[in-house]
Design a protein around this motif. Structure first.
Motif, PDB file in Angstrom:
ATOM      1  N   PRO A  13     -38.875 -12.769   1.706  1.00  0.00           N
ATOM      2  CA  PRO A  13     -39.971 -11.951   2.239  1.00  0.00           C
ATOM      3  C   PRO A  13     -39.856 -11.725   3.740  1.00  0.00           C
ATOM      4  CG  PRO A  13     -40.774 -14.119   1.548  1.00  0.00           C
ATOM      5  CD  PRO A  13     -39.393 -13.987   1.026  1.00  0.00           C
ATOM      6  N   ASN A  14     -39.325 -12.727   4.458  1.00  0.00           N
ATOM      7  CA  ASN A  14     -39.118 -12.554   5.901  1.00  0.00           C
ATOM      8  C   ASN A  14     -38.038 -11.512   6.167  1.00  0.00           C
ATOM      9  OD1 ASN A  14     -39.260 -16.093   5.831  1.00  0.00           O
ATOM     10  ND2 ASN A  14     -40.979 -14.759   6.338  1.00  0.00           N
ATOM     11  N   MET A  15     -36.976 -11.523   5.360  1.00  0.00           N
ATOM     12  CA  MET A  15     -35.922 -10.511   5.499  1.00  0.00           C
ATOM     13  C   MET A  15     -36.501  -9.114   5.302  1.00  0.00           C
ATOM     14  SD  MET A  15     -32.741 -12.127   3.320  1.00  0.00           S
ATOM     15  CE  MET A  15     -32.221 -13.849   3.468  1.00  0.00           C
ATOM     16  N   LEU A  16     -37.332  -8.969   4.277  1.00  0.00           N
ATOM     17  CA  LEU A  16     -37.908  -7.651   3.984  1.00  0.00           C
ATOM     18  C   LEU A  16     -38.861  -7.210   5.087  1.00  0.00           C
ATOM     19  CD1 LEU A  16     -38.536  -8.228   0.177  1.00  0.00           C
ATOM     20  CD2 LEU A  16     -36.760  -6.783   1.190  1.00  0.00           C
ATOM     21  N   ASP A  17     -39.669  -8.150   5.594  1.00  0.00           N
ATOM     22  CA  ASP A  17     -40.567  -7.823   6.708  1.00  0.00           C
ATOM     23  C   ASP A  17     -39.759  -7.375   7.927  1.00  0.00           C
ATOM     24  OD1 ASP A  17     -42.765  -8.508   5.202  1.00  0.00           O
ATOM     25  OD2 ASP A  17     -42.953 -10.528   6.061  1.00  0.00           O
ATOM     26  N   ALA A  18     -38.695  -8.140   8.237  1.00  0.00           N
ATOM     27  CA  ALA A  18     -37.857  -7.810   9.399  1.00  0.00           C
ATOM     28  C   ALA A  18     -37.146  -6.486   9.210  1.00  0.00           C
ATOM     29  CB  ALA A  18     -36.844  -8.928   9.640  1.00  0.00           C
ATOM     30  N   ALA A  19     -36.790  -6.183   7.959  1.00  0.00           N
ATOM     31  CA  ALA A  19     -36.127  -4.901   7.691  1.00  0.00           C
ATOM     32  C   ALA A  19     -37.074  -3.736   7.960  1.00  0.00           C
ATOM     33  CB  ALA A  19     -35.640  -4.862   6.245  1.00  0.00           C
ATOM     34  N   VAL A  20     -38.316  -3.893   7.511  1.00  0.00           N
ATOM     35  CA  VAL A  20     -39.306  -2.836   7.766  1.00  0.00           C
ATOM     36  C   VAL A  20     -39.551  -2.683   9.265  1.00  0.00           C
ATOM     37  CG1 VAL A  20     -41.723  -2.191   7.432  1.00  0.00           C
ATOM     38  CG2 VAL A  20     -40.406  -3.110   5.505  1.00  0.00           C
ATOM     39  N   GLU A  21     -39.493  -3.819   9.989  1.00  0.00           N
ATOM     40  CA  GLU A  21     -39.667  -3.776  11.445  1.00  0.00           C
ATOM     41  C   GLU A  21     -38.433  -3.248  12.178  1.00  0.00           C
ATOM     42  OE1 GLU A  21     -40.566  -7.796  12.315  1.00  0.00           O
ATOM     43  OE2 GLU A  21     -42.540  -7.763  11.362  1.00  0.00           O
ATOM     44  N   GLY A  22     -37.283  -3.225  11.485  1.00  0.00           N
ATOM     45  CA  GLY A  22     -36.063  -2.688  12.070  1.00  0.00           C
ATOM     46  C   GLY A  22     -35.122  -3.709  12.666  1.00  0.00           C
ATOM     47  N   THR A  23     -35.361  -5.006  12.415  1.00  0.00           N
ATOM     48  CA  THR A  23     -34.491  -6.032  13.015  1.00  0.00           C
ATOM     49  C   THR A  23     -33.535  -6.679  12.014  1.00  0.00           C
ATOM     50  OG1 THR A  23     -36.205  -7.727  12.663  1.00  0.00           O
ATOM     51  CG2 THR A  23     -36.179  -6.581  14.796  1.00  0.00           C
ATOM     52  N   PHE A  24     -33.736  -6.440  10.730  1.00  0.00           N
ATOM     53  CA  PHE A  24     -32.827  -6.974   9.707  1.00  0.00           C
ATOM     54  C   PHE A  24     -32.172  -5.796   9.012  1.00  0.00           C
ATOM     55  CE2 PHE A  24     -31.611  -8.726   5.596  1.00  0.00           C
ATOM     56  CZ  PHE A  24     -31.087  -9.967   5.939  1.00  0.00           C
TER      57      PHE A  24
END
Length: 958
Positions: free
Chosen positions: A637-648
């Motif tokens: 879930p952290n990966m997905l959150d970071a992806a939406v934020e543009g950092t993953f």
């Protein structure tokens, strides 16, 4: 290819368990065997084969065929050797002229009512009737043709009233009554091994025949669960796999391990050339003891399904069609993309997801990829998504994060608490062993919001069913503890000896508070106070008490708290450290335990050791030759959150379909769509692959060597049955990618990977392929102090020293019902399908479950105008989907239930992003929903189907 085969001789009757030994003489040879052993088995121990038809060592002796007659000096008659126990000093004769004549006469009678189409029979070469006719020397049948069961028409041309047509309704096996000798082996197997009682003998004398129940029932419409026990027990061609009918009898076999649930059944993959003919359960398998379920036994056809992708594929954008390329091109494309992401966004911008379906060795390499090559700890697995609270809760209380028993332990239990698990559907082979123990007199307490099969069937009835409201596990478990403590039912001697007494005093004060009493909590939990108190007393004072639990415990916002509460119950009552007791998580997928053991979590290296520990990292750094990050990485879930934020930006996902299996589908899709490089490594273009840029075709369990670790910590070998259809085993693909990324990896066989695991992981220190070949399997910890493994944990003391009692305060989930969403949705599995269905949906198992259904109570259905079989819209705060309704009182009013096996439903578009407080394990089991009539698929489902079809286009080969 070297086959692995242990002599699989049938000794005729089960082994006796007595420690008292008896010596007798058989055909002039002395033999010493345990008291209670049959003469037939004693003879087999000497290498003397007594002819038999109704006897097999997987079933209790029956004595109906009369072919195994022997003579005993000083006794009259010719008793059946299968039902006659040994006695000290007796002298047995298995061969003489009188016995030969009697056996030949018996066989003559069998053959007189049996078709003599041996040359064209599918069982030719694999037929015990045929073998025994040869063994007794039968060369001619004296009886004239008369009334029989095998001719369609009698001599006058009229239809034979005794003939019954073949039943081919079951997709996997056929039943030909014309070939039945009424030995009852199939009936007994269904009763003794499976416990379903789907088969019976109807009629008497000449009219006796095997029946699937009512006269109108077929194999498909009966209670049969297609476990295959009857097929394996049949000594003729009466019950026969359709695969054998089509392909022919197998000529060799390889022992391997099933790749479905966490029971870890051992199978013989029986081959004809390089074609798999059938999977038969291996009787020396220590997890399944010769039993199987419909999935492991029959549902292997997905490995050769037309949907399987066999060439690597790439594309620049998820809007582009796929392009088939060579392995070298795929590796170059994937590595260049990942290197570019790391160069631009930093080493923390990429990560991996390991698979609970792949081997230990493959999971180990994938987590090593992110730590040693990507240089971060961004690794996660579906094992955290289902059972991470087990790791946390048992680790805190006992000191180790796995189940305490082996499956054999259930044979010694007196009381079973089954909470949040449905083993007849999710772990059917274990369920059969549990049912057998319950039929022997053990008591069952079921804690589940749904009336699962084990609550009340024709042959099993639970002593107590506590139908709790979803989300109130902690309150129920604490109320049970309240009863045990306040009524003085706890084991003080055990607690003083094995646990911290001061911590117990604090815990006892907490649970004794009247607010935790069954009377105070019954309106919250929906469980009647008197029923809960009775269940608590039974568990505390009913003898050996064992607790088995599943995802209905862990997949909650308080999953870890419930696991702690369960451990508290075991310590309170002294039910730990011996056969028949313990705390036993039932793992969902075949290698959930192994993927955890291998360090698939962002905060733990292999062996459950935290990355912040300098001494632990130094061990890995020394062998790997790299620096390991000391900060925990990102969970899914952290990966997905970071992806939406543009950092993953980059993900390597092996063997998992997070778009279908993880909660809050829309959020998963948004995260995947935001990434620059998603690599999916799988057998099929799964739902996650809709958002992938690279596809590495995977290998099935039949095409690789390695190990799985099951729910009882048993490390089982997986052996290559056939060459990988796409060219490489999964561990080889991961290694090629690591090499393309610049790693200096040069493994040539998975045994070398296991050797490295053993060097780095204390609980695996004594594990090697050589040991597994020698012992068959081993349960960790396996090291210098336990060289043959550890079937039972915490015998003399807990791993952490003193057992730790921890307060379990109930905290209600943030997911609340209300006027808009007044019902609670909980989810689970069904017998015929497995997890996201990628494998079982591509087999004939769809005959039993072709779509997900929503179970709803008649009261709730009537209020909403919902009819049985009607499409309904299921909506929550997260999303909505449509599926058919099934009106049933198996669920309580206010509760609805569905499975998640079909992507057309995408049940997880409904579930929320709430999760366990300690581990982020998603709260799949509690979602506030509304149900209303519908005309068909929702707008979201139609959009999803269109997107999936668009994303799966593959350019035609040039």
């Amino acid at each position: 290819m070297k086959d692995f085969i242990i002599p699989d001789r049938d000794f005729g009757t089960p082994a006796a368990k007595s420690k008292q030994m008896v010596t007798l003489t058989i055909d002039g040879f002395d033999v010493t065997v345990p008291e209670g052993t049959s003469i037939m088995r004693a003879a087999a121990e000497l290498g003397i084969s007594v002819p038999k038809l109704c006897a097999t060592d997987s079933l209790d002796a029956f004595g109906s065929c009369r072919l195994c007659l022997v003579e005993i000096e000083g006794r009259n008659g010719t008793p059946a050797s299968c039902t006659t126990p040994v006695a000290p000093g007796i002298k047995v004769h298995t061969q003489n002229s009188k016995l030969k004549q009697l056996r030949r006469g018996v066989m003559e009678l069998y053959i007189s009512d049996h078709p003599l189409d041996c040359l064209t029979c599918a069982a030719n070469g694999d037929c015990e009737l045929q073998d025994m006719a040869g063994a007794v020397g039968l060369r001619d049948v004296r009886y004239e043709k008369g009334e029989n069961h095998f001719e369609v028409r009698n001599t006058s041309g009229e239809k034979n009233p005794n003939w019954i047509p073949k039943d081919e309704s079951n997709p996997y096996f056929a039943y030909d009554p014309a070939k039945c000798i009424v030995c009852s082996r199939c009936v007994r197997a269904c009763e003794e091994i499976q416990g379903t009682f789907a088969l019976t003998i109807e009629g008497r004398g000449f009219d006796s025949r095997v029946s699937f129940g009512a006269k109108t029932d077929t194999a498909l419409t009966s209670d049969c669960v297609s476990c295959g026990a009857c097929v394996q027990a049949c000594p003729t061609g009466t019950l026969q796999e359709k695969s054998v009918i089509d392909i022919g009898t197998p000529d060799r076999s390889v022992i391997t391990t099933c790749a479905y649930c966490g029971v870890g059944c051992s199978f013989k993959a029986e081959m004809r050339g390089d074609e798999l003919v059938r999977m038969t359960p291996y009787k020396h398998g220590k997890a399944n003891r010769g039993h199987s379920c419909v999935k492991g036994r029959f549902a292997y056809g997905y490995a050769s399904h037309k949907d399987r992708i066999l060439s690597p594929m790439i594309r620049d954008s998820i809007n582009d069609p796929w392009k088939e390329v060579t392995w070298a091109e795929a590796m170059e494309f994937a590595s260049n993309r990942m290197k570019g992401i790391i160069a631009k966004h930093g080493r923390q911008s990429v990560g991996v997801i390991t698979s609970s379906r792949c081997t230990n060795e493959e999971a180990y390499l994938v987590q090593k990829l992110t730590r040693a090559v990507f240089q971060n700890n961004n690794t996660d697995t579906c094992a955290r998504v289902c059972h991470s609270p087990t790791g946390y809760g048992l680790g805190q209380t006992f000191g180790t994060s796995a189940g305490t028993q082996d499956f054999d332990s259930v044979e010694h239990t007196d009381v079973v608490i089954l909470i949040g698990a449905n083993p007849t559907d999710g772990h059917p082979v274990f369920a059969s062993r549990l049912k057998k123990r319950l039929r022997q007199g053990a008591k069952l307490i079921v804690i589940d919001p749904r009336r699962i099969d084990l609550v009340d069937t024709a042959h099993i009835k639970a002593a107590h069913h506590l139908p709790l409201t979803p989300g109130t596990n902690v309150a129920v478990v604490t109320a049970i503890a309240h009863t045990i403590v306040t009524e003085g039912l706890f084991d003080e001697a055990f607690i003083r000896d094995r646990c911290d007494w001061d911590e117990f005093q604090d815990y006892a004060e907490f649970v004794s508070d009247p607010r935790h009493s069954p009377e105070a909590t019954q309106f919250l939990t929906g469980v009647k106070a008197d029923e809960l108190r009775a269940a608590a007393r039974l568990y505390a004072k009913g003898g050996n008490g064992a607790i088995y639990y599943g995802l209905g415990v862990t997949e909650h916002s308080q999953g870890s708290t419930t696991v702690i509460g369960i451990a508290n119950l075991a310590m309170l009552t002294g039910n730990i450290g011996r056969p028949g007791v313990g705390v036993n998580p039932l793992r969902g997928q075949n290698n959930v335990q192994g993927s955890c053991d291998m360090g698939s979590f962002p905060h733990e290296l292999p062996g459950y050791r935290h990355v912040k520990n300098d001494s632990v990292r130094e061990v890995f750094e020394s062998l790997w030759g790299v620096k390991i990050d000391n900060e925990p990485g990102l969970r899914i879930p952290n990966m997905l959150d970071a992806a939406v934020e543009g950092t993953f930006k980059g993900l390597y996902c092996q063997g998992e379909d997070i778009l279908q299996s993880d909660p809050d589908t829309k959020h998963v899709a948004a995260g995947l769509a935001a990434m620059d490089c998603v690599i999916v490594h799988d057998l099929f273009l799964n739902e996650t692959a809709n958002y992938a840029h690279v596809f590495f075709p995977g290998s099935s369990f039949l095409e690789k060597d390695g190990t799985f670790t099951n729910a009882e910590r048993r490390i089982n070998r997986v052996r290559k049955v056939m060459a990988p259809r796409q060219g490489y085993a999964d561990w080889e693909v991961t290694q090629m990618f690591a090499q393309a990324m610049g790693a200096d990896w040069h493994y040539t066989h998975p045994s070398q990977i296991m050797d490295e695991i053993a060097m780095l992981t204390p609980s695996f220190a004594g594990v090697s392929y050589e040991k597994l070949e020698e012992m068959g399997s081993v349960q960790w910890p396996c090291n210098a102090s336990a060289p043959e493994g550890t079937p039972l944990m915490h015998i003399d003391g807990f791993v952490r020293g003193k057992g730790k009692f921890i307060v379990t305060e109930y905290v209600a989930t943030d997911e609340k019902t209300g006027p808009r969403f007044p019902l609670l949705l909980t989810t689970g599995r069904i017998l015929s399908q497995y997890n996201v269905g990628a494998q079982t949906r591509r087999t004939q198992n769809v005959v039993w479950h072709e779509e997900d259904l929503l179970e709803i109570h008649p009261h709730d259905a009537e209020l909403r105008g919902v009819r049985d079989g009607q499409f309904v819209k299921l909506s929550s705060r997260s999303g909505e989907t449509s599926l058919r309704a099934k009106i049933t009182d198996r669920v309580s009013p206010g509760v609805v239930y569905t499975t998640f096996h079909h992507p057309t439903t995408q049940a997880n578009v409904i579930t929320t992003d709430f999760s366990d407080w300690a581990t982020n394990c998603p709260e799949y089991k509690v979602t506030a929903v509304q149900v209303s009539p519908s005309n068909g698929p929702t707008e979201w489902q139609e959009e999803y189907a269109a997107q999936a079809e668009h994303a799966r286009r593959i350019l035609a080969a040039e």
